[in-house]
Scaffold this motif. Structure first.
Motif, PDB file in Angstrom:
ATOM      1  N   THR A   6      -0.309  -6.697  -2.761  1.00  0.00           N
ATOM      2  CA  THR A   6       1.008  -7.211  -2.744  1.00  0.00           C
ATOM      3  C   THR A   6       1.562  -8.245  -3.817  1.00  0.00           C
ATOM      4  OG1 THR A   6       1.046  -8.619  -0.894  1.00  0.00           O
ATOM      5  CG2 THR A   6       1.676  -6.461  -0.636  1.00  0.00           C
ATOM      6  N   GLN A   7       0.302  -9.339  -4.085  1.00  0.00           N
ATOM      7  CA  GLN A   7       0.204 -10.333  -4.898  1.00  0.00           C
ATOM      8  C   GLN A   7       0.631  -9.529  -6.353  1.00  0.00           C
ATOM      9  OE1 GLN A   7      -2.330 -13.695  -4.825  1.00  0.00           O
ATOM     10  NE2 GLN A   7      -3.238 -12.677  -2.893  1.00  0.00           N
ATOM     11  N   PHE A   8      -0.003  -8.479  -6.857  1.00  0.00           N
ATOM     12  CA  PHE A   8       0.228  -7.689  -7.914  1.00  0.00           C
ATOM     13  C   PHE A   8       1.553  -7.017  -8.127  1.00  0.00           C
ATOM     14  CE2 PHE A   8      -4.200  -8.171  -7.521  1.00  0.00           C
ATOM     15  CZ  PHE A   8      -4.643  -8.607  -8.720  1.00  0.00           C
ATOM     16  N   ASP A   9       2.121  -6.623  -7.209  1.00  0.00           N
ATOM     17  CA  ASP A   9       3.413  -5.853  -7.312  1.00  0.00           C
ATOM     18  C   ASP A   9       3.225  -4.599  -7.960  1.00  0.00           C
ATOM     19  OD1 ASP A   9       6.095  -5.372  -6.591  1.00  0.00           O
ATOM     20  OD2 ASP A   9       6.665  -6.488  -8.356  1.00  0.00           O
ATOM     21  N   PRO A  10       2.035  -3.817  -7.815  1.00  0.00           N
ATOM     22  CA  PRO A  10       1.742  -2.575  -8.298  1.00  0.00           C
ATOM     23  C   PRO A  10       2.810  -1.671  -8.309  1.00  0.00           C
ATOM     24  CG  PRO A  10       0.478  -2.696  -6.470  1.00  0.00           C
ATOM     25  CD  PRO A  10       1.399  -4.038  -6.415  1.00  0.00           C
ATOM     26  N   VAL A  11       3.033  -0.822  -9.053  1.00  0.00           N
ATOM     27  CA  VAL A  11       3.697   0.300  -9.179  1.00  0.00           C
ATOM     28  C   VAL A  11       2.684   1.570  -8.821  1.00  0.00           C
ATOM     29  CG1 VAL A  11       4.867   2.223 -10.513  1.00  0.00           C
ATOM     30  CG2 VAL A  11       5.325  -0.253 -10.974  1.00  0.00           C
ATOM     31  N   ILE A  12       3.324   2.405  -7.834  1.00  0.00           N
ATOM     32  CA  ILE A  12       2.568   3.441  -7.184  1.00  0.00           C
ATOM     33  C   ILE A  12       3.353   4.792  -7.632  1.00  0.00           C
ATOM     34  CG2 ILE A  12       1.730   4.639  -5.188  1.00  0.00           C
ATOM     35  CD1 ILE A  12       0.363   1.837  -5.714  1.00  0.00           C
ATOM     36  N   TYR A  13       2.618   5.709  -8.100  1.00  0.00           N
ATOM     37  CA  TYR A  13       3.300   6.978  -8.578  1.00  0.00           C
ATOM     38  C   TYR A  13       2.852   8.219  -7.740  1.00  0.00           C
ATOM     39  CZ  TYR A  13       4.546  10.584 -11.843  1.00  0.00           C
ATOM     40  OH  TYR A  13       5.074  11.768 -12.460  1.00  0.00           O
ATOM     41  N   SER A  14       4.035   9.043  -7.573  1.00  0.00           N
ATOM     42  CA  SER A  14       3.608  10.250  -6.778  1.00  0.00           C
ATOM     43  C   SER A  14       4.694  11.304  -7.375  1.00  0.00           C
ATOM     44  CB  SER A  14       3.894   9.989  -5.250  1.00  0.00           C
ATOM     45  OG  SER A  14       5.251   9.771  -4.991  1.00  0.00           O
ATOM     46  N   GLY A  15       4.912  11.239  -8.703  1.00  0.00           N
ATOM     47  CA  GLY A  15       6.056  12.036  -9.131  1.00  0.00           C
ATOM     48  C   GLY A  15       7.353  11.204  -9.447  1.00  0.00           C
ATOM     49  N   ASN A  16       7.448  10.067  -8.455  1.00  0.00           N
ATOM     50  CA  ASN A  16       8.551   8.915  -8.670  1.00  0.00           C
ATOM     51  C   ASN A  16       7.652   7.778  -8.445  1.00  0.00           C
ATOM     52  OD1 ASN A  16      10.900  10.757  -8.852  1.00  0.00           O
ATOM     53  ND2 ASN A  16      10.124  11.500  -6.893  1.00  0.00           N
ATOM     54  N   TYR A  17       8.361   6.579  -8.858  1.00  0.00           N
ATOM     55  CA  TYR A  17       7.702   5.203  -8.966  1.00  0.00           C
ATOM     56  C   TYR A  17       8.047   4.498  -7.319  1.00  0.00           C
ATOM     57  CZ  TYR A  17       7.846   5.969 -14.046  1.00  0.00           C
ATOM     58  OH  TYR A  17       7.586   6.241 -15.163  1.00  0.00           O
ATOM     59  N   HIS A  18       7.264   4.164  -6.896  1.00  0.00           N
ATOM     60  CA  HIS A  18       7.135   3.376  -5.842  1.00  0.00           C
ATOM     61  C   HIS A  18       6.477   2.100  -5.792  1.00  0.00           C
ATOM     62  CE1 HIS A  18       8.368   6.997  -3.597  1.00  0.00           C
ATOM     63  NE2 HIS A  18       7.517   7.685  -4.351  1.00  0.00           N
ATOM     64  N   SER A  19       6.787   1.165  -4.854  1.00  0.00           N
ATOM     65  CA  SER A  19       6.192  -0.163  -4.835  1.00  0.00           C
ATOM     66  C   SER A  19       5.563  -0.300  -3.477  1.00  0.00           C
ATOM     67  CB  SER A  19       7.100  -1.390  -5.102  1.00  0.00           C
ATOM     68  OG  SER A  19       8.035  -1.489  -4.264  1.00  0.00           O
ATOM     69  N   ILE A  20       4.807  -1.286  -3.125  1.00  0.00           N
ATOM     70  CA  ILE A  20       4.131  -1.558  -1.813  1.00  0.00           C
ATOM     71  C   ILE A  20       4.869  -2.902  -1.386  1.00  0.00           C
ATOM     72  CG2 ILE A  20       2.056  -0.203  -2.408  1.00  0.00           C
ATOM     73  CD1 ILE A  20       0.529  -2.550  -2.623  1.00  0.00           C
ATOM     74  N   GLY A  21       4.987  -3.225  -0.013  1.00  0.00           N
ATOM     75  CA  GLY A  21       5.447  -4.399   0.317  1.00  0.00           C
ATOM     76  C   GLY A  21       4.799  -5.148   1.285  1.00  0.00           C
ATOM     77  N   THR A  22       3.789  -4.553   1.926  1.00  0.00           N
ATOM     78  CA  THR A  22       3.000  -5.494   3.223  1.00  0.00           C
ATOM     79  C   THR A  22       1.620  -5.415   3.151  1.00  0.00           C
ATOM     80  OG1 THR A  22       5.100  -4.682   4.404  1.00  0.00           O
ATOM     81  CG2 THR A  22       3.049  -5.534   5.735  1.00  0.00           C
ATOM     82  N   TYR A  23       0.887  -6.467   3.319  1.00  0.00           N
ATOM     83  CA  TYR A  23      -0.488  -6.456   3.418  1.00  0.00           C
ATOM     84  C   TYR A  23      -0.766  -6.256   4.845  1.00  0.00           C
ATOM     85  CZ  TYR A  23      -5.240  -8.431   3.620  1.00  0.00           C
ATOM     86  OH  TYR A  23      -6.589  -8.283   4.050  1.00  0.00           O
ATOM     87  N   LEU A  24      -1.488  -5.134   5.056  1.00  0.00           N
ATOM     88  CA  LEU A  24      -2.000  -4.867   6.530  1.00  0.00           C
ATOM     89  C   LEU A  24      -3.368  -5.573   7.159  1.00  0.00           C
ATOM     90  CD1 LEU A  24      -0.845  -1.172   6.462  1.00  0.00           C
ATOM     91  CD2 LEU A  24       0.586  -2.889   7.143  1.00  0.00           C
ATOM     92  N   GLY A  25      -4.183  -5.737   6.379  1.00  0.00           N
ATOM     93  CA  GLY A  25      -5.503  -6.383   6.829  1.00  0.00           C
ATOM     94  C   GLY A  25      -6.586  -5.730   5.803  1.00  0.00           C
ATOM     95  N   ALA A  26      -7.877  -6.051   6.486  1.00  0.00           N
ATOM     96  CA  ALA A  26      -9.075  -5.452   5.520  1.00  0.00           C
ATOM     97  C   ALA A  26      -9.839  -4.657   6.554  1.00  0.00           C
ATOM     98  CB  ALA A  26      -9.903  -6.973   5.301  1.00  0.00           C
TER      99      ALA A  26
END
Length: 187
Positions: free
Chosen positions: A159-179
């Motif tokens: 989440t620190q990188f604020d990456p773009v995730i692609y699946s035919g459309n653009y998305h982002s991630i927002g929550t760190y869940l754990g290791a």
């Protein structure tokens, strides 16, 4: 849960978005968005970055010619640049309708995007061709990370990188869940 069949759509094969950097024969930089990027284990803790490129992209030809490239993670503030690189062809000349600062990679002969928070510098080790796709297995020569990002032994909070995730459309991630190991403590 009851599921339904929807055909052979691949939209749930989600992928982080990257911009691949290479140099043309004349030394000008070339960048293209590629989302078919992954990694595979080679031996012990060593791994290879795996990149598949379809078609006749100039960037693909540059990778085949030089065997050197940068892999620039796309953060959400880079979406306009990613869209531009995806719509402009390297075969039509230098992609310079948008301003984007870049630098020379530290360990390979490839340009890197200054705006990218994570850059991997690679050399192609092996290429596998299937029809119109080339899949490049790349050895990592250097990784650069934005100095503001905390990197520790447990891994990186994406989440620190604020990456773009692609699946035919653009998305982002927002929550760190754990290791790994945080949720199941064993029986």
């Amino acid at each position: 849960m009851k599921r339904k069949s929807i055909g052979t759509q691949h939209e749930m094969i989600v992928q982080p978005a990257f911009i691949i950097g290479t140099y043309h024969e004349d030394g000008t930089p070339d960048f293209a968005p590629i989302t078919w990027v992954s990694k595979t284990c080679e031996k012990d803790d060593d791994y290879l970055i795996v990149i598949s490129m379809y078609g006749t992209k100039k960037t693909k030809q540059n990778v085949k010619r030089t065997k050197q490239l940068s892999i620039n993670l796309v953060s959400t503030d880079m979406l306009q640049l990613m869209d531009y690189f995806g719509q402009a062809s390297g075969w039509d000349g230098v992609k310079n309708k948008l301003s984007y600062p870049y630098s020379k990679a530290v360990c390979v002969n490839a340009p890197t995007l200054d705006q990218s928070p994570w850059v991997c510098e690679c050399e192609v080790w092996q290429t596998v061709t299937t029809d119109q796709s080339d899949t490049f297995f790349c050895r990592v020569k250097n990784v650069q990370v934005d100095e503001r990002i905390d990197v520790d032994t447990r891994g990186i909070d994406l989440t620190q990188f604020d990456p773009v995730i692609y699946s035919g459309n653009y998305h982002s991630i927002g929550t760190y869940l754990g290791a790994i190991g945080d949720f199941y403590k064993g029986a």
